[in-house]
Design an enzyme around this catalytic site. Structure first.
Site, mmCIF file in Angstrom:
data_model
loop_
_atom_site.group_PDB
_atom_site.id
_atom_site.type_symbol
_atom_site.label_atom_id
_atom_site.label_comp_id
_atom_site.label_asym_id
_atom_site.label_seq_id
_atom_site.Cartn_x
_atom_site.Cartn_y
_atom_site.Cartn_z
ATOM 1 N N LYS A 35 0.744 -1.035 0.058
ATOM 2 C CA LYS A 35 -0.058 -0.461 0.196
ATOM 3 C C LYS A 35 0.541 1.569 0.309
ATOM 4 C CE LYS A 35 -3.785 -0.310 2.867
ATOM 5 N NZ LYS A 35 -4.587 -0.412 3.815
ATOM 6 N N LYS A 208 -20.255 9.715 16.321
ATOM 7 C CA LYS A 208 -19.553 8.792 15.117
ATOM 8 C C LYS A 208 -21.208 7.703 15.201
ATOM 9 C CE LYS A 208 -18.837 7.340 11.530
ATOM 10 N NZ LYS A 208 -17.484 7.631 10.556
ATOM 11 N N LEU A 254 -33.598 7.493 1.596
ATOM 12 C CA LEU A 254 -35.448 6.808 1.797
ATOM 13 C C LEU A 254 -35.597 6.442 0.564
ATOM 14 C CD1 LEU A 254 -37.843 9.551 3.492
ATOM 15 C CD2 LEU A 254 -36.464 7.378 4.035
ATOM 16 N N ALA A 256 -35.234 3.015 -0.992
ATOM 17 C CA ALA A 256 -35.471 1.383 -0.681
ATOM 18 C C ALA A 256 -34.642 0.268 -1.968
ATOM 19 C CB ALA A 256 -36.838 1.475 -1.042
ATOM 20 N N GLY A 257 -34.293 -0.814 -1.428
ATOM 21 C CA GLY A 257 -33.430 -1.879 -2.498
ATOM 22 C C GLY A 257 -32.992 -2.859 -1.436
ATOM 23 N N CYS A 264 -19.129 0.058 6.957
ATOM 24 C CA CYS A 264 -19.081 1.367 8.250
ATOM 25 C C CYS A 264 -20.220 0.772 9.166
ATOM 26 C CB CYS A 264 -19.061 2.160 7.562
ATOM 27 S SG CYS A 264 -17.901 3.261 7.172
ATOM 28 N N LYS A 327 -22.059 0.309 -3.370
ATOM 29 C CA LYS A 327 -22.372 1.308 -4.001
ATOM 30 C C LYS A 327 -21.869 1.819 -4.713
ATOM 31 C CE LYS A 327 -20.686 4.893 -1.475
ATOM 32 N NZ LYS A 327 -20.983 5.880 -0.196
HETATM 33 C C1 UDX Z 1 -21.546 5.720 5.804
HETATM 34 C C2 UDX Z 1 -21.592 6.826 6.022
HETATM 35 O O1 UDX Z 1 -22.185 7.614 5.449
HETATM 36 C C3 UDX Z 1 -20.494 8.245 6.672
HETATM 37 O O2 UDX Z 1 -20.771 9.169 7.279
HETATM 38 C C4 UDX Z 1 -19.328 7.556 7.179
HETATM 39 O O3 UDX Z 1 -18.256 8.208 7.601
HETATM 40 C C5 UDX Z 1 -19.219 5.845 7.084
HETATM 41 O O4 UDX Z 1 -20.233 5.136 6.893
HETATM 42 P P1 UDX Z 1 -20.543 4.221 3.666
HETATM 43 O O5 UDX Z 1 -20.276 3.520 4.026
HETATM 44 O O6 UDX Z 1 -19.335 5.557 2.436
HETATM 45 O O7 UDX Z 1 -20.468 6.173 4.898
HETATM 46 O O8 UDX Z 1 -21.447 4.565 2.644
HETATM 47 P P2 UDX Z 1 -22.718 5.535 2.874
HETATM 48 O O9 UDX Z 1 -23.232 6.143 1.587
HETATM 49 O O10 UDX Z 1 -23.985 5.913 3.906
HETATM 50 O O11 UDX Z 1 -24.159 4.175 2.472
HETATM 51 C C6 UDX Z 1 -24.022 3.205 3.254
HETATM 52 C C7 UDX Z 1 -25.788 1.718 2.092
HETATM 53 O O12 UDX Z 1 -26.564 1.765 2.289
HETATM 54 C C8 UDX Z 1 -24.760 1.294 0.670
HETATM 55 O O13 UDX Z 1 -24.284 0.271 0.966
HETATM 56 C C9 UDX Z 1 -26.249 2.152 -0.280
HETATM 57 O O14 UDX Z 1 -25.719 1.596 -1.045
HETATM 58 C C10 UDX Z 1 -26.851 1.867 0.924
HETATM 59 N N1 UDX Z 1 -28.015 3.520 1.122
HETATM 60 C C11 UDX Z 1 -27.860 4.273 0.932
HETATM 61 C C12 UDX Z 1 -29.610 3.060 0.693
HETATM 62 O O15 UDX Z 1 -29.734 1.404 0.767
HETATM 63 N N2 UDX Z 1 -30.662 3.807 0.720
HETATM 64 C C13 UDX Z 1 -30.026 5.350 0.652
HETATM 65 O O16 UDX Z 1 -31.171 5.501 0.694
HETATM 66 C C14 UDX Z 1 -28.952 5.470 1.037
#
Ligand code: UDX
Length: 437
Positions: A35, A208, A254, A256-257, A264, A327
């Site tokens: 890394k 957090k 919001l 859905a899926g 995280c 995502k």
């Molecule tokens: C998250 C927090 O958003 C961030 O603030 C923290 O620091 C780390 O964790 P991240 O894990 O990068 O960030 O992804 P995030 O954009 O929050 O999405 C998390 C998951 O939720 C993804 O799998 C996404 O597809 C899902 N999601 C998000 C949904 O299913 N529906 C939504 O409306 C939003």
């Protein structure tokens, strides 16, 4: 300022580059030689939009270097701890071994007035414990908890322009000497109006985990509504639009899926429950068990819907899964719902091909038994069903008429509710969304 960043994963590599961008002299430190070699050559060891350009830009200034030698942290005024806190194997709690190793490792190099700044997500109580270690070794140094809220895929902009800063200091006081030092570190974003809050250690840690729990709850809430919409013949996307127009609710998070995944949200809500139990406050978070259960149920539901879509049996059905990352705009497959669904379908007899613009090599390492195809055009060839599971823009923009000539059967399951059902149906497809009639 001279800054060290310990841990150069998703969080630390971006943080190091961004601190150099803000004008500081930064050394990034990690135990992983591969890394560090990549970062030193201005190559991002993972996909994060804008990171590689930023690494190149700041390395040309000479303000950013990388090393595996922790001793090079000596002389920095601020030491950021950015290591991972994964879920313990077979338990809900967080594995703090990397945080403990980083905190203990930095102790010999601390000078009076230095700050050790924790950014990792940790169980409440960790900061106070580490502060005691720092105090014993170097009474003139301070430990601050300064949680990071960045989203993968937006990590550079979230770090340079965050919503807020939270500084957790031992006495929770604005007058604490660490506050003015951190203000200097973040002087540019503070000057452009980013608010900051000074709290005590436990409050900063809880901010957090509470924020991530709220986001997870919001997603599971709408997914529970999706279950109801399916039972009642209603449409969850319209429902989300309508309730989201209420400012108190808001439309974000919001969608859905197939539910949330990644490195995280899933592990953070579990570690939060485990910690609440240790503190004798487990009742306060029992609702998170339901949040987790609703989320995991989405994956089973998609497998069931896929079976229905394929006429009642998955055996021998050629299924193409569009998207492996948890995502879009990320190559991260940690707890990816898309990949976990793909693996389930394969186990139940389907012949699964997975495609993704960025995450295939990570996906292969996780589930080598699945078929992978980088070219989405080839991946959909002769498919009996398509499953859109990660909403990369190129999948959202797919043309149902163009695609119709490639597949064997015109069946699509839209696991993110991002396609226009009427358009796909008009092109002769059997369309299924989640929580959509
Ligand atoms: C998250 C927090 O958003 C961030 O603030 C923290 O620091 C780390 O964790 P991240 O894990 O990068 O960030 O992804 P995030 O954009 O929050 O999405 C998390 C998951 O939720 C993804 O799998 C996404 O597809 C899902 N999601 C998000 C949904 O299913 N529906 C939504 O409306 C939003």
């Amino acid at each position: 300022m001279r800054i060290s960043v310990i841990g150069c994963g998703y969080l630390g590599a971006v943080h190091a580059a961004c601190m150099a961008k803000l004008g500081h002299e930064v050394v990034g430190i990690d135990v992983d030689e591969r890394k560090i070699a990549e970062l030193a050559a201005a190559r991002a060891p993972f996909y994060e939009p804008g990171l590689e350009d930023l690494l190149r830009e700041v390395q040309e200034t000479g303000r950013l270097s990388f090393t595996t030698n922790l001793a090079e942290a000596r002389g920095s005024a601020v030491h950021f701890v950015c290591v991972g806190t994964p879920q313990k194997k077979g338990e809900n709690g967080a594995d703090l071994s990397f945080v403990d190793a980083a905190a203990n490792g930095i102790l010999p190099y601390l000078s009076p007035g230095d700050l050790v700044v924790g950014k990792s997500t940790v169980p409440v109580g960790t900061a106070s414990r580490l502060a005691e270690l720092v105090r014993k070794e170097q009474p003139g140094a301070h430990l601050v908890w300064n949680p990071e809220f960045l989203r993968e895929g937006h990590a550079v902009s979230d770090t340079l322009n965050p919503d807020r800063f939270v500084y957790g200091v031992v006495d929770g006081s604005e007058e604490h000497p660490a506050v003015s030092i951190l203000d200097e570190v973040y002087s540019a974003p503070l000057a452009s109006g980013t608010p900051r809050l000074v709290t005590d250690h436990p409050t900063a840690e809880l901010v957090k985990t509470a924020a991530n729990s709220f986001l997870a709850t919001k997603i599971s809430f709408i997914n529970a509504m999706a279950e109801l919409c399916e039972a009642a013949g209603a449409d969850v996307s319209q429902l989300a639009d309508a309730i989201g127009m209420d400012d108190r609710i808001g439309r974000k998070f919001l969608n859905a899926g197939i539910g949330f995944g990644g490195g995280c949200l899933p592990k953070d809500i579990r570690a939060f429950m485990a910690r609440a139990g240790e503190l004798g406050a487990d009742q306060a978070l029992t609702f998170l068990r339901e949040v987790d259960a609703i989320n995991m149920r989405r994956r089973t539901r998609v497998v069931e819907l896929s079976r229905e879509l394929c006429g009642g049996s998955l055996l021998g059905q050629r299924i193409t899964v569009l998207g492996a990352a948890f995502k879009p705009e990320s190559d991260d497959v940690r707890d990816s719902p898309a990949l976990s669904i793909a693996a389930q379908l394969q186990l139940q007899g389907a012949v699964v091909t997975v495609t993704d613009p960025k995450a295939l090599s990570n996906a292969y390492q996780r589930f080598p038994e699945l078929n992978y195809e980088a070219d989405s055009g080839t991946a959909v060839q002769d498919a009996d069903a398509l499953l859109l599971l990660t909403e990369w823009k190129e999948y959202c923009d797919l043309d149902p008429y163009e695609l119709a000539v490639s597949v064997s059967s015109k069946r699509i399951l839209d696991g993110r509710n991002v396609l226009d059902p009427s358009k796909w149906r008009a092109a002769g497809w059997t369309y299924r969304g989640l929580g959509r009639s």
